[in-house]
Design an enzyme around this catalytic site. Sequence first.
Site, PDB file in Angstrom:
ATOM      1  N   CYS A 192       0.817  -1.217   0.000  1.00  0.00           N
ATOM      2  CA  CYS A 192       0.000   0.000   0.000  1.00  0.00           C
ATOM      3  C   CYS A 192       0.848   1.263   0.000  1.00  0.00           C
ATOM      4  O   CYS A 192       0.433   2.283  -0.556  1.00  0.00           O
ATOM      5  CB  CYS A 192      -0.963  -0.010   1.176  1.00  0.00           C
ATOM      6  SG  CYS A 192      -0.176  -0.189   2.788  1.00  0.00           S
ATOM      7  N   HIS A 234      -3.023   6.943   2.959  1.00  0.00           N
ATOM      8  CA  HIS A 234      -1.613   7.266   3.155  1.00  0.00           C
ATOM      9  C   HIS A 234      -1.274   8.580   2.433  1.00  0.00           C
ATOM     10  O   HIS A 234      -1.867   8.904   1.394  1.00  0.00           O
ATOM     11  CB  HIS A 234      -0.724   6.178   2.540  1.00  0.00           C
ATOM     12  CG  HIS A 234      -0.729   4.879   3.287  1.00  0.00           C
ATOM     13  ND1 HIS A 234      -1.259   4.720   4.546  1.00  0.00           N
ATOM     14  CD2 HIS A 234      -0.236   3.655   2.937  1.00  0.00           C
ATOM     15  CE1 HIS A 234      -1.085   3.462   4.944  1.00  0.00           C
ATOM     16  NE2 HIS A 234      -0.478   2.789   3.983  1.00  0.00           N
TER      17      HIS A 234
END
Lengths: 359, 359
Positions: B132, B265
């Site tokens: 990720c 993120h």
Amino acid sequence: MGDRPTLAVVGVTGAVGSVALQFLSQHADVWGEIRLLDAAPDDAGGELVVRGEVTPVLPLTGAAFDGVDVALFLVSDRLSAQWAPVAVERGAVVVDRSAVFRLDPDVPLVVPELNPEAVRARPRSIVASPGCATLSMIVAMGALDRAFGLRELVVSSYQAASAVDGPDGADQGGVFALREQLSLVAGTDLGTRPGDVRRAVGDATGPFPAPLALNVVPWTGPLQGQRDGWSAEELAIRAETRKVLGRPDLRIVATCVQVPVITAHSMSVHACFEQEVTVERAHEVLATSPGVVLFDNPGAGEFPTPADVVGTDPTWVGRVRRAPDDPRALELFICGDDLRKGGALNAVQIAEAVAAELS
Amino acid sequence: MGDRPTLAVVGVTGAVGSVALQFLSQHADVWGEIRLLDAAPDDAGGELVVRGEVTPVLPLTGAAFDGVDVALFLVSDRLSAQWAPVAVERGAVVVDRSAVFRLDPDVPLVVPELNPEAVRARPRSIVASPGCATLSMIVAMGALDRAFGLRELVVSSYQAASAVDGPDGADQGGVFALREQLSLVAGTDLGTRPGDVRRAVGDATGPFPAPLALNVVPWTGPLQGQRDGWSAEELAIRAETRKVLGRPDLRIVATCVQVPVITAHSMSVHACFEQEVTVERAHEVLATSPGVVLFDNPGAGEFPTPADVVGTDPTWVGRVRRAPDDPRALELFICGDDLRKGGALNAVQIAEAVAAELS
């Protein structure tokens, strides 16, 4: 007592001012009289304790600087711009924490661990202290610069709320806004759907340009002073670092990001040097540099975090790594309290260096 | 219907699995049967809705892969290592989101916006999806690489809790721990004294090596796999980015930092290119790249933040700036949902690319 210089502290009721009074009470006492001045009308007329003595807080006037040798300004840009020249006219050396004079070529910008001798050359009788973002990393980076010769810095910040005034200029307005936002999101399932945090925070963003709770905001400080997409604070880190290190050509870029932390800034730093470095040599330099604590053993949970370093004076350095494909580059993670070394402490240290040089 | 390939989705009850079922329901339907498999005994035997149809969740067994053309694995490293070879043996092409096969030279690592053709060369019948952290920035950086030729990347991350399993491996354990910590600190004056957050959070740190509420933690992921001070995730960003971009010599370093954000993120990226770049040219490239949204006007409050991009599919890019002393370098701030493009979406896109190539 008669030989010791008189200090005026301007701006004693804010967060940085109250930390400054702690330092003045704890450090070796170099001062004769310490005079407390404040522009906030509610507080002038009150009393505060410094060096164990109850001391009146006097209103900020020209006459208040009579007989003052060193005037420590811990106030806003506006008040520094207005009153620092008044203090100089009345015969004081001004130590100023605001941004007003930092880049003036006739004003030295001082970090006592790095360039204490710079306090002596002060044609305007003003000495400036860098901003909290620069101060959160520069003691460590200056030590490495001396050892290995800095060539380039790439900095990404993780900045706390305590350095941010309220939208109305209120001291610690950033902290109040973050606490209010945290109360709005605690106990919810926010943070999983588009815009849900923004809706919950509503107009409680305070001084921040976006919600800060459950978020990070890639813009710090005002919109004024931006240039080519760079924020004024990003440009200031660049200019201040170059000036303090005496390296006007240092390549340096910063990205300033606000994070939901109350106090203490963190910096992820990529540093390139003139010569090869190793983690071991960098550890040696950092471990023996004044004002720096090396805290670097991730396997034992040892790396600096803002919640752990808040309330302490040094610059904490961890996560020291050498780039696998560049033997002249290091990565580091650095934390420091923006109200202490990043605020009151550096300014008090400068004032003490001026006092030593006056006597 | 008969010509369309059969898909097995392995791991449908976790956060990434449930997002994957959304995509499979919303995207153009390329699948015949969609078979849902899960190893969690509580959930196998239940039913879930995909493409509007109530579908049984079957236990994970070898026989469950019979007749499956593509097996989409959205499970832990342990389960992927154990079951992916079983699925291959039964005749399926495995699309795996775990870290197990990502750096295997016989397994392509695919980001469909960048290297879709790589799905074809799969000697082990396995295609891997990056982690990720890599996925939160690589679509944008790959687009800039094609336009200007990447030479070096320096990345500092601001990573959300949703990518972190619990200490017991529990799905979304990071989110639960962060929410508990936020409840412990909301309405307090914590974050101003040494260790006060650590004392309040006590043993509620969950999967994090330090308190995350009112803090940032410069270490993500497990201690295992660290090397020379680099965390396994920092090394993975390096290796995965090189592999996806087909640039085994790209200079790249990452510093991974956990922040108190639920989902999405963020990355602060310093990128050096082979040739001169301008902000205007970079804007043009980013604005016209599939999977990327350019959101870059700080004066109008336009920069990506995790709380704003959560729940969306693209990679959001803002704060594009050219280094004042390096016309070949750009700074960028990039956000992406770690459960969507960073998790389920990229894997589903790979599976769809395999399906297109099978039929």
